[in-house]
Design an enzyme around this catalytic site. Structure first.
Site, mmCIF file in Angstrom:
data_model
loop_
_atom_site.group_PDB
_atom_site.id
_atom_site.type_symbol
_atom_site.label_atom_id
_atom_site.label_comp_id
_atom_site.label_asym_id
_atom_site.label_seq_id
_atom_site.Cartn_x
_atom_site.Cartn_y
_atom_site.Cartn_z
ATOM 1 N N ALA A 1 0.956 -1.255 0.077
ATOM 2 C CA ALA A 1 0.079 0.201 -0.126
ATOM 3 C C ALA A 1 0.859 1.119 0.066
ATOM 4 C CB ALA A 1 -1.010 0.070 1.033
ATOM 5 N N LEU B 1 3.272 2.092 2.386
ATOM 6 C CA LEU B 1 3.181 2.653 3.872
ATOM 7 C C LEU B 1 4.576 1.914 4.399
ATOM 8 C CD1 LEU B 1 -0.488 2.151 5.110
ATOM 9 C CD2 LEU B 1 0.537 3.890 3.585
ATOM 10 N N SER B 2 5.572 1.444 3.512
ATOM 11 C CA SER B 2 6.927 1.209 3.941
ATOM 12 C C SER B 2 6.962 -0.133 4.986
ATOM 13 C CB SER B 2 7.506 2.155 4.340
ATOM 14 O OG SER B 2 8.057 2.835 3.515
ATOM 15 N N SER B 3 6.161 -1.099 4.747
ATOM 16 C CA SER B 3 6.056 -2.257 5.745
ATOM 17 C C SER B 3 7.534 -2.824 5.534
ATOM 18 C CB SER B 3 5.060 -3.214 5.375
ATOM 19 O OG SER B 3 4.867 -3.668 3.982
ATOM 20 N N SER B 4 8.155 -2.928 4.456
ATOM 21 C CA SER B 4 9.312 -3.329 4.475
ATOM 22 C C SER B 4 10.393 -2.843 5.227
ATOM 23 C CB SER B 4 9.830 -3.802 3.005
ATOM 24 O OG SER B 4 9.691 -2.610 2.251
ATOM 25 N N ASP C 1 12.346 5.821 3.852
ATOM 26 C CA ASP C 1 11.511 5.060 4.849
ATOM 27 C C ASP C 1 12.384 4.581 5.903
ATOM 28 O OD1 ASP C 1 10.077 5.517 2.383
ATOM 29 O OD2 ASP C 1 10.365 3.386 1.450
HETATM 30 C C1 GLA Z 1 9.709 4.165 -1.914
HETATM 31 C C2 GLA Z 1 11.381 4.100 -1.773
HETATM 32 C C3 GLA Z 1 11.607 5.487 -0.806
HETATM 33 C C4 GLA Z 1 11.376 6.740 -2.092
HETATM 34 C C5 GLA Z 1 9.818 6.398 -2.505
HETATM 35 C C6 GLA Z 1 9.553 7.664 -3.550
HETATM 36 O O1 GLA Z 1 9.131 4.191 -1.138
HETATM 37 O O2 GLA Z 1 11.643 3.042 -0.747
HETATM 38 O O3 GLA Z 1 13.121 5.559 -0.835
HETATM 39 O O4 GLA Z 1 12.191 6.810 -2.954
HETATM 40 O O5 GLA Z 1 9.430 5.201 -3.176
HETATM 41 O O6 GLA Z 1 9.523 8.943 -2.701
#
Ligand code: GLA
Length: 383
Positions: free
Chosen positions: A119, A121-124, A168
């Site tokens: 989604a 939201l940076s789960s990884s 992230d």
């Molecule tokens: C992903 C990447 C980030 C950033 C965004 C776009 O989330 O992990 O480092 O580049 O895309 O802003």
């Protein structure tokens, strides 16, 4: 959630674990700028991954993914790729600790959470940076916060194989309740900006699509930006990234740049300026102006950087100009995931109804809504 993870830990392993909370993130503005050494404005949110984790006195690592009900074992000194893709995010962190020359023992670990996957939201990053943080404190490794950010990013770049920027992992470690964080991705300096408005919510609408070209297009955008830099550098040798390029320098070089490369560079240079303007607006408590920069960001991402998709464009168009909505844009890498919206509290329900019904009609897919609150970065919540 925390109780079920602890329960699972007690069922599988012995002893009392430490509990670590590692959040997902939103990004208010500044997209695809991090790997161009520009600015980003993310915040850690209330959705998170929780770790129940305890050191062992041998070198065995026992991992258990609560949400998938799956385990994976390996030895600290015998690192290799797992056939389970989720495990690679964790193994990559142990691999980076080994490479740093520090030593750890094995550990038992159950983790799970409520950050929706795919989604944007940076789960990884939450999994990687959360584990790096946990192991740093369990084994007294002495890494400072920025070391942890870089270590987690290297795990993703080198082991998982995604060439992400630093945003992230950075916000995961440095997030602070009630604040957005302006990160200067060139100097790695940062500044907190209070972002607490009693009557306004940060609302995410999930398109529930994630187009498969996301990662190949991501790498291609990086490549296109660096080709632009190579050309401009011929005239201006001090230029190392798009951060060092002014709009005037770009225009001077326009006829030397391929049309697509020109558009990509233009977007990035303008997005950095939009972000700085947006922070000014925030300092003046002017959310209407802030919201206009969000729309500007979306236009650029959609038309010039070309990382949006029909679903994201539709959701932004649908809400823009509606009463109670300050601003909206796609968020994260693109090609799916969520839009981020600033909406007055008493309009959140009606805007959501509008999105829900129309999105379903248009694409035959159910959208989802998350009303988020801005929370701390990774932290130990129980010793
Ligand atoms: C992903 C990447 C980030 C950033 C965004 C776009 O989330 O992990 O480092 O580049 O895309 O802003």
């Amino acid at each position: 959630m925390i109780d079920s993870i602890k329960e699972k830990f007690n069922e599988l392993f012995e002893g009392e674990p430490v509990i670590v909370r590692s959040p997902g993130r939103v990004n208010l503005i500044g997209e695809h700028t991090d790997y161009n050494m520009g600015f980003v404005l993310p915040a850690a949110i209330d959705k998170a991954v929780y770790y129940a984790i305890k050191p062992r006195d041998d070198k065995k690592v026992n991992l258990f993914a609560f949400d998938l009900n799956e385990g994976w074992q390996f030895e600290v000194n015998n690192i290799g790729k797992s056939e389970k893709s989720w495990a690679n995010y964790l193994i990559g962190v142990v691999d980076q600790i080994n490479k740093s020359g520090k030593e750890i023992m094995g550990f038992d670990c159950v983790f799970g959470g409520n950050i929706p996957i795919g989604a944007g939201l940076s789960s990884s990053a939450a999994i990687e940076a959360g584990l790096a943080f946990a192991l740093n404190s369990l084994f007294n490794l002495g890494f400072d916060k920025l070391d942890l950010v870089k270590l987690a990013q290297r795990a993703e770049n080198q082991f998982v194989g995604v060439q992400c920027g630093i945003m992230d992992q950075y916000i995961n470690i440095f997030g602070k309740k009630g604040n957005v964080l302006r990160i200067d991705c060139r100097s790695l300096d940062y500044e907190y900006f209070p972002f607490e408005f009693d009557d306004v919510s940060v609302v995410l609408f999930n398109t529930n699509v994630s187009h498969s070209l996301a990662s190949s297009e991501y790498n291609q955008r990086r490549q296109e930006c660096s080709s632009g830099v190579d050309i401009i550098k011929r005239q201006y040798p001090h230029v190392e990234s798009l951060r060092d390029v002014t709009p005037a320098m770009l225009e001077e070089n326009r006829d030397k740049l391929d049309g697509v490369i020109y558009k990509r560079c233009k977007y990035v240079i303008e997005e950095n300026q939009r972000l700085l303007n947006a922070c000014e607006a925030l300092n003046n408590n002017n959310l209407s102006e802030f919201g206009q920069y969000m729309y500007g960001s979306h236009q650029g991402l959609s038309k010039e950087y070309e990382v949006s998709c029909p679903e994201l464009d539709y959701l932004v168009e649908l809400v823009s100009g509606r009463e109670g909505v300050y601003g909206a844009r796609m968020m994260g890498g693109g090609f799916g995931g969520c839009t981020i919206n600033l909406i007055k509290n008493n309009y959140v329900d009606s805007v959501w109804q509008l999105v829900k019904e129309n999105y379903k009609k248009k694409f035959g897919i159910e959208a989802e809504v998350y009303v988020t609150s801005i929370n701390n970065g990774t932290e130990i919540i129980e010793l």
